[in-house]
Scaffold this motif. Structure first.
Motif, PDB file in Angstrom:
ATOM      1  N   LYS A 132       0.827  -1.195   0.000  1.00  0.00           N
ATOM      2  CA  LYS A 132       0.000   0.000   0.000  1.00  0.00           C
ATOM      3  C   LYS A 132       0.864   1.249   0.000  1.00  0.00           C
ATOM      4  CE  LYS A 132      -4.051   2.002   2.246  1.00  0.00           C
ATOM      5  NZ  LYS A 132      -5.052   1.867   3.347  1.00  0.00           N
ATOM      6  N   GLY A 133       0.460   2.230  -0.823  1.00  0.00           N
ATOM      7  CA  GLY A 133       1.209   3.472  -0.915  1.00  0.00           C
ATOM      8  C   GLY A 133       2.421   3.401  -1.813  1.00  0.00           C
ATOM      9  N   SER A 134       2.509   2.368  -2.667  1.00  0.00           N
ATOM     10  CA  SER A 134       3.689   2.195  -3.528  1.00  0.00           C
ATOM     11  C   SER A 134       3.736   3.181  -4.684  1.00  0.00           C
ATOM     12  CB  SER A 134       3.726   0.768  -4.086  1.00  0.00           C
ATOM     13  OG  SER A 134       3.954  -0.165  -3.060  1.00  0.00           O
ATOM     14  N   GLY A 135       2.643   3.900  -4.937  1.00  0.00           N
ATOM     15  CA  GLY A 135       2.654   4.885  -6.006  1.00  0.00           C
ATOM     16  C   GLY A 135       1.909   4.414  -7.241  1.00  0.00           C
ATOM     17  N   ALA A 136       1.615   5.382  -8.120  1.00  0.00           N
ATOM     18  CA  ALA A 136       0.810   5.106  -9.307  1.00  0.00           C
ATOM     19  C   ALA A 136       1.525   4.202 -10.302  1.00  0.00           C
ATOM     20  CB  ALA A 136       0.424   6.426  -9.974  1.00  0.00           C
ATOM     21  N   ALA A 137       2.804   4.452 -10.537  1.00  0.00           N
ATOM     22  CA  ALA A 137       3.522   3.710 -11.572  1.00  0.00           C
ATOM     23  C   ALA A 137       3.555   2.213 -11.269  1.00  0.00           C
ATOM     24  CB  ALA A 137       4.945   4.255 -11.718  1.00  0.00           C
ATOM     25  N   LEU A 138       3.863   1.852 -10.028  1.00  0.00           N
ATOM     26  CA  LEU A 138       3.971   0.438  -9.683  1.00  0.00           C
ATOM     27  C   LEU A 138       2.605  -0.247  -9.729  1.00  0.00           C
ATOM     28  CD1 LEU A 138       5.990  -1.720  -8.931  1.00  0.00           C
ATOM     29  CD2 LEU A 138       5.620  -1.178  -6.515  1.00  0.00           C
TER      30      LEU A 138
END
Length: 292
Positions: A123-129
């Motif tokens: 969770k919270g890894s970002g949009a790209a991932l």
């Protein structure tokens, strides 16, 4: 480095690969630092500080490279385990098909996508991932079952991001047709700090999109609105303020509505001069009124 190594050891294959790439980048920087320290040491023989800096940078670079290799091994093992579990996924697919009377159960693939993201990407890894994970699921899981996920990925995603970055400097972004939130995340990633307003008529898809966007950590800048575009567009300023205007619009809902929704945006004065319009599927199934 310890944080990245821990992330690689505790995460799914995509996150582990991301951690490995970060560790390799850190190792490259450290190698350069070691080379610079070696030159300084050679220029000043006996300089204890330069010799110590060279040794420290080289030692930490070795650790980073070792951690990166371990992360890539972990990613490979996770991927192989996922392949071994594919048999169980096919059993579940059969149950869903039987429950639906022989046809694919409504929302099954979208709900499986959300479950996969929540299990595989921290969770919270970002949009790209998260977006990479969506594409991986669509290609490696759904396509093998003869199923399709309606996301504008690959070259389309790159084109969309480039168009958004080339839009005027002021204004927000509007998407018509959220589906699972993939393109909204791509837009948010392309324009950091810019508000993305996305409209979805299907309430289940809207809920899935909100969950996926929140998992990426982008729920503060991406707003999912539920309803028909023709009903929501005239009320957007009531919700988001009288100054609301859009620098870019992405249409990915129903081609027969593109022309009417664009006219409505213009009539409401919601477009910044020079605003960029991107529309998907204009040839098939088609948007003839928009293209004429």
């Amino acid at each position: 480095l310890e944080s990245l190594a821990t992330q690689a050891g505790n995460a799914g294959p995509l996150a582990a690969l991301g951690a490995a790439s970060a560790l390799e980048a850190a190792a490259t920087v450290l190698r350069r630092a070691a080379t610079a320290a070696a030159k300084a040491s050679a220029a000043a023989p006996g300089d204890v500080a330069a010799e110590a800096a060279e040794g420290t940078a080289a030692e930490v670079a070795d650790k980073a490279e070792a951690a990166a290799k371990a992360a890539r091994r972990a990613a490979k093992e996770e991927a192989e385990a996922a392949e071994r579990n594919a048999g169980g996924a096919r059993v579940m697919e059969g149950k869903l098909l039987r429950a639906a009377g022989g046809s694919w159960a409504p929302y099954a693939k979208e709900l499986q996508l959300l479950q996969f993201i929540r299990r595989s990407v921290p969770k919270g890894s970002g949009a790209a991932l998260v977006c990479e994970a969506v594409e991986w699921f669509a290609e490696r899981v759904l396509r093998r079952r003869g199923l399709w996920l309606k996301v504008a990925g690959g070259a389309k995603a790159e084109l969309l991001a480039a168009a958004a970055r080339g839009s005027p400097a002021e204004g927000e972004v509007l998407e018509l047709g959220t589906y699972c939130g993939y393109s909204a995340l791509r837009l948010a990633d392309a324009l950091p700090g810019v508000k993305i307003i996305t409209v979805e008529v299907d309430p289940v898809h809207a809920l899935i999109a909100r969950s996926l966007i929140a998992h990426a950590g982008f729920d503060s800048c991406v707003e999912v609105c539920t309803g028909h575009a023709r009903d929501l567009i005239p009320r957007l300023r009531q919700r988001f303020g009288d100054d609301l205007r859009f620098r870019a619009v992405f249409m990915d809902h129903r081609g027969s509505r593109y022309h009417g929704d664009l006219q409505l945006l213009e009539a409401q004065g919601l477009l910044v001069p020079g605003a960029v319009l991107v529309a998907d599927n204009v040839l098939k199934p088609g948007a003839p009124l928009l293209l004429r």
